[in-house]
Design a protein around this motif. Structure first.
Motif, mmCIF file in Angstrom:
data_model
loop_
_atom_site.group_PDB
_atom_site.id
_atom_site.type_symbol
_atom_site.label_atom_id
_atom_site.label_comp_id
_atom_site.label_asym_id
_atom_site.label_seq_id
_atom_site.Cartn_x
_atom_site.Cartn_y
_atom_site.Cartn_z
ATOM 1 N N PHE A 124 0.844 -1.190 0.000
ATOM 2 C CA PHE A 124 0.000 0.000 0.000
ATOM 3 C C PHE A 124 0.880 1.241 0.000
ATOM 4 C CE2 PHE A 124 -3.938 -2.117 0.335
ATOM 5 C CZ PHE A 124 -3.761 -3.220 1.166
ATOM 6 N N GLN A 125 0.401 2.280 -0.648
ATOM 7 C CA GLN A 125 1.162 3.512 -0.746
ATOM 8 C C GLN A 125 1.250 4.219 0.602
ATOM 9 O OE1 GLN A 125 -0.842 5.655 -3.908
ATOM 10 N NE2 GLN A 125 0.651 4.928 -5.403
ATOM 11 N N PRO A 126 2.223 5.104 0.760
ATOM 12 C CA PRO A 126 2.320 5.883 1.999
ATOM 13 C C PRO A 126 1.106 6.797 2.180
ATOM 14 C CG PRO A 126 4.354 6.005 0.718
ATOM 15 C CD PRO A 126 3.333 5.368 -0.166
ATOM 16 N N ALA A 127 0.929 7.240 3.409
ATOM 17 C CA ALA A 127 -0.232 8.080 3.713
ATOM 18 C C ALA A 127 -0.225 9.384 2.927
ATOM 19 C CB ALA A 127 -0.272 8.368 5.214
ATOM 20 N N ALA A 128 0.971 9.905 2.636
ATOM 21 C CA ALA A 128 1.063 11.198 1.964
ATOM 22 C C ALA A 128 0.933 11.102 0.444
ATOM 23 C CB ALA A 128 2.389 11.862 2.320
ATOM 24 N N ALA A 129 0.849 9.883 -0.107
ATOM 25 C CA ALA A 129 0.775 9.721 -1.565
ATOM 26 C C ALA A 129 -0.553 10.233 -2.104
ATOM 27 C CB ALA A 129 0.956 8.254 -1.927
ATOM 28 N N ASP A 130 -0.521 10.715 -3.331
ATOM 29 C CA ASP A 130 -1.742 11.175 -3.983
ATOM 30 C C ASP A 130 -2.668 9.992 -4.262
ATOM 31 O OD1 ASP A 130 -0.825 13.776 -3.984
ATOM 32 O OD2 ASP A 130 0.077 13.614 -5.979
ATOM 33 N N LEU A 131 -3.951 10.206 -4.078
ATOM 34 C CA LEU A 131 -4.932 9.163 -4.362
ATOM 35 C C LEU A 131 -5.317 9.244 -5.829
ATOM 36 C CD1 LEU A 131 -7.220 9.502 -1.204
ATOM 37 C CD2 LEU A 131 -5.136 8.153 -1.508
ATOM 38 N N THR A 132 -5.135 8.137 -6.553
ATOM 39 C CA THR A 132 -5.391 8.145 -7.987
ATOM 40 C C THR A 132 -6.382 7.077 -8.436
ATOM 41 O OG1 THR A 132 -3.493 6.698 -8.378
ATOM 42 C CG2 THR A 132 -3.098 9.067 -8.477
ATOM 43 N N ASP A 133 -6.679 6.111 -7.565
ATOM 44 C CA ASP A 133 -7.553 5.016 -7.995
ATOM 45 C C ASP A 133 -8.648 4.784 -6.953
ATOM 46 O OD1 ASP A 133 -8.113 3.109 -10.080
ATOM 47 O OD2 ASP A 133 -7.358 1.530 -8.789
ATOM 48 N N ALA A 134 -8.847 3.539 -6.532
ATOM 49 C CA ALA A 134 -9.989 3.187 -5.693
ATOM 50 C C ALA A 134 -9.998 3.919 -4.356
ATOM 51 C CB ALA A 134 -10.014 1.680 -5.457
ATOM 52 N N ALA A 135 -8.829 4.237 -3.807
ATOM 53 C CA ALA A 135 -8.795 4.948 -2.529
ATOM 54 C C ALA A 135 -9.479 6.303 -2.623
ATOM 55 C CB ALA A 135 -7.352 5.112 -2.053
ATOM 56 N N LYS A 136 -9.450 6.875 -3.805
ATOM 57 C CA LYS A 136 -10.089 8.180 -4.024
ATOM 58 C C LYS A 136 -11.604 8.066 -3.962
ATOM 59 C CE LYS A 136 -9.477 12.132 -7.116
ATOM 60 N NZ LYS A 136 -8.860 12.587 -8.392
ATOM 61 N N TRP A 137 -12.118 6.847 -4.139
ATOM 62 C CA TRP A 137 -13.566 6.642 -4.134
ATOM 63 C C TRP A 137 -14.113 6.372 -2.733
ATOM 64 C CZ3 TRP A 137 -13.249 2.223 -8.319
ATOM 65 C CH2 TRP A 137 -12.631 2.742 -9.477
ATOM 66 N N ILE A 138 -13.228 6.172 -1.748
ATOM 67 C CA ILE A 138 -13.644 5.746 -0.415
ATOM 68 C C ILE A 138 -13.777 6.955 0.512
ATOM 69 C CG2 ILE A 138 -13.037 4.348 1.603
ATOM 70 C CD1 ILE A 138 -11.466 2.517 -0.274
ATOM 71 N N LYS A 139 -14.920 7.063 1.149
ATOM 72 C CA LYS A 139 -15.151 8.094 2.158
ATOM 73 C C LYS A 139 -15.454 7.407 3.484
ATOM 74 C CE LYS A 139 -17.929 12.106 3.424
ATOM 75 N NZ LYS A 139 -19.071 12.998 3.051
ATOM 76 N N ILE A 140 -14.579 7.609 4.476
ATOM 77 C CA ILE A 140 -14.734 7.001 5.797
ATOM 78 C C ILE A 140 -15.419 8.010 6.726
ATOM 79 C CG2 ILE A 140 -13.537 5.911 7.728
ATOM 80 C CD1 ILE A 140 -11.261 5.262 5.800
ATOM 81 N N SER A 141 -16.520 7.617 7.290
ATOM 82 C CA SER A 141 -17.327 8.530 8.114
ATOM 83 C C SER A 141 -16.950 8.387 9.589
ATOM 84 C CB SER A 141 -18.817 8.252 7.901
ATOM 85 O OG SER A 141 -19.173 8.404 6.543
ATOM 86 N N THR A 142 -15.814 8.956 9.979
ATOM 87 C CA THR A 142 -15.393 8.912 11.374
ATOM 88 C C THR A 142 -16.271 9.863 12.200
ATOM 89 O OG1 THR A 142 -13.769 10.663 10.997
ATOM 90 C CG2 THR A 142 -13.027 8.404 10.711
ATOM 91 N N PRO A 143 -16.413 9.614 13.507
ATOM 92 C CA PRO A 143 -17.212 10.512 14.349
ATOM 93 C C PRO A 143 -16.726 11.957 14.305
ATOM 94 C CG PRO A 143 -16.773 8.469 15.506
ATOM 95 C CD PRO A 143 -15.959 8.417 14.263
ATOM 96 N N SER A 144 -15.425 12.141 14.147
ATOM 97 C CA SER A 144 -14.873 13.497 14.109
ATOM 98 C C SER A 144 -15.038 14.153 12.747
ATOM 99 C CB SER A 144 -13.382 13.456 14.468
ATOM 100 O OG SER A 144 -12.653 12.747 13.470
ATOM 101 N N GLY A 145 -15.348 13.332 11.730
ATOM 102 C CA GLY A 145 -15.414 13.863 10.370
ATOM 103 C C GLY A 145 -14.049 14.073 9.767
ATOM 104 N N LYS A 146 -13.000 13.655 10.458
ATOM 105 C CA LYS A 146 -11.633 13.801 9.969
ATOM 106 C C LYS A 146 -10.962 12.433 9.912
ATOM 107 C CE LYS A 146 -11.242 18.511 11.732
ATOM 108 N NZ LYS A 146 -10.464 19.458 12.581
ATOM 109 N N GLY A 147 -9.684 12.420 9.556
ATOM 110 C CA GLY A 147 -9.001 11.152 9.310
ATOM 111 C C GLY A 147 -8.430 10.495 10.538
ATOM 112 N N TYR A 148 -9.120 10.563 11.669
ATOM 113 C CA TYR A 148 -8.655 9.859 12.858
ATOM 114 C C TYR A 148 -9.853 9.491 13.721
ATOM 115 C CZ TYR A 148 -9.198 14.403 15.195
ATOM 116 O OH TYR A 148 -9.699 15.588 15.697
ATOM 117 N N VAL A 149 -9.619 8.551 14.632
ATOM 118 C CA VAL A 149 -10.650 8.135 15.585
ATOM 119 C C VAL A 149 -10.060 8.155 16.988
ATOM 120 C CG1 VAL A 149 -11.977 6.728 13.965
ATOM 121 C CG2 VAL A 149 -10.055 5.696 15.197
ATOM 122 N N LYS A 150 -10.925 8.474 17.972
ATOM 123 C CA LYS A 150 -10.526 8.433 19.375
ATOM 124 C C LYS A 150 -11.223 7.264 20.044
ATOM 125 C CE LYS A 150 -9.544 13.361 19.909
ATOM 126 N NZ LYS A 150 -9.792 14.593 20.714
#
Length: 347
Positions: A93-119
């Motif tokens: 898998f590509q590093p976190a900082a890599a540009d999204l160019t394929d299927a990862a660009k189609w994925i939206k994760i609905s975290t409680p914070s609305g951001k890219g982390y969970v507590k």
């Protein structure tokens, strides 16, 4: 990757919260354990990853369980990245900082914070929904991404002038998306070449090294069982032992492969043949794919044997030349008379 019904586990120092991995400035880090796995309706299920099928423009909803197995609260990064094949074909898998160019660009994760982390509280399991929305112009075939759960820690290298090192530890789940349409499975063998490495003993066999590139020129993931054979003009064929399978390649990806073949007798002009029997990923329904074959010729010259033969030939020529000289040499005898020696040739 996780086993059936169990989350993927990771252990690291305490992470820092951020939409993308970042450094933590906390005091001495504590060791923590966390994990993730596919889930449905708030419960871990038996899937080892996500295998999704959709038409162009479609939308799929699913869920991931994030587990804190530690006795301390955690903030973990949760994000999607694209998959890729390395030079040897291994999937990663590509590093976190890599540009999204394929299927990862189609994925939206609905975290409680609305951001890219969970507590997560100690021992808490959080069920996070996500959506995969397929673009209307998405290429038909297979696309692969990963949902990653990670922690980030920082530390200084030993010494007064040590630099700060940031370490991200990740666990990931595969998200395989197939866009419906005409499937075109195809593998090709490129840049096939072979060389011969002889032995110092004139009576021993040598080895051939066969190298090539396998490229996925179709639109679905493919691996394969491969066979490598080296043969001479006299039909003395040698099969390579313990040939690994071709790793599963994403569409457009390739793998560079090198196979040693032992026990090869040098017959000057040799032939190397590679056969690949394509395999589709487990669970995929694909049309039949014909085997792929490629051949090349190469020189396998027994230099030690050839040197011995040349030396023997040289010695033979020297002996023949000396015998010819001996046959042409005149024979003389001495005749005594008046105090002088006179020679007469006798033939």
């Amino acid at each position: 990757m996780v086993g059936p019904g169990a989350p993927a586990y990771g252990a690291s120092s305490t992470p820092s919260p951020s939409p993308s991995p970042s450094a933590s400035a906390s005091s001495p880090p504590k060791t923590v354990t966390y994990g993730m796995g596919p889930s449905s309706k708030g419960k871990l299920d038996l899937r080892t990853g996500y295998t999704l099928l959709s038409t162009r423009g479609g939308s799929i909803k699913d869920e991931v369980a994030v587990v804190n197995l530690s006795k301390v609260p955690l903030t973990l990064n949760l994000y999607a990245v694209d998959a890729l094949n390395a030079v040897d074909g291994e999937l990663g898998f590509q590093p976190a900082a890599a540009d999204l160019t394929d299927a990862a660009k189609w994925i939206k994760i609905s975290t409680p914070s609305g951001k890219g982390y969970v507590k997560l509280a100690p021992k808490q399991t959080l069920y996070v929904p996500f959506t995969v929305k397929i673009p209307k112009n998405a290429p038909v075939g297979d696309h692969l991404a990963g949902i990653v759960l990670s922690s980030v820690a920082t530390g200084a290298t030993p010494g007064e002038r040590g630099s700060v090192v940031t370490l991200e530890q990740r666990v990931a789940l595969k998200v395989a998306v197939r866009v419906a349409g005409e499937l075109k499975p195809k593998l090709e063998i490129e840049d096939l070449a072979a060389t011969y490495e002889g032995s110092l003993s004139p009576f021993a066999t040598g080895s051939a090294v066969v190298s090539y590139r396998v490229r996925n020129t179709g639109n679905i993931r493919l691996g394969g069982v491969q066979q490598v054979v080296v043969s001479g003009l006299l039909g003395d064929a040698v099969n390579a032992a313990d040939v690994p399978d071709v790793p599963f390649l994403l569409p457009g990806a390739s793998a560079t492969i090198t196979i040693p073949v032992q026990g090869v007798r040098p017959f000057v002009l040799m032939n190397a043949t590679v056969r690949i029997f394509p395999l589709s990923a487990e669970g995929d329904a694909n049309p039949q794919v014909d085997e792929v074959t490629a051949s090349t010729v190469f020189w396998a010259i027994p230099w030690i044997v050839l040197g011995i033969l040349l030396l023997l030939l040289l010695l033979l020529l020297i002996l023949l030349r000396r015998r010819r000289r001996g046959a042409r040499e005149p024979v003389g005898r001495r005749v005594r008379g008046s105090g002088e020696s006179q020679g007469a040739l006798v033939r």
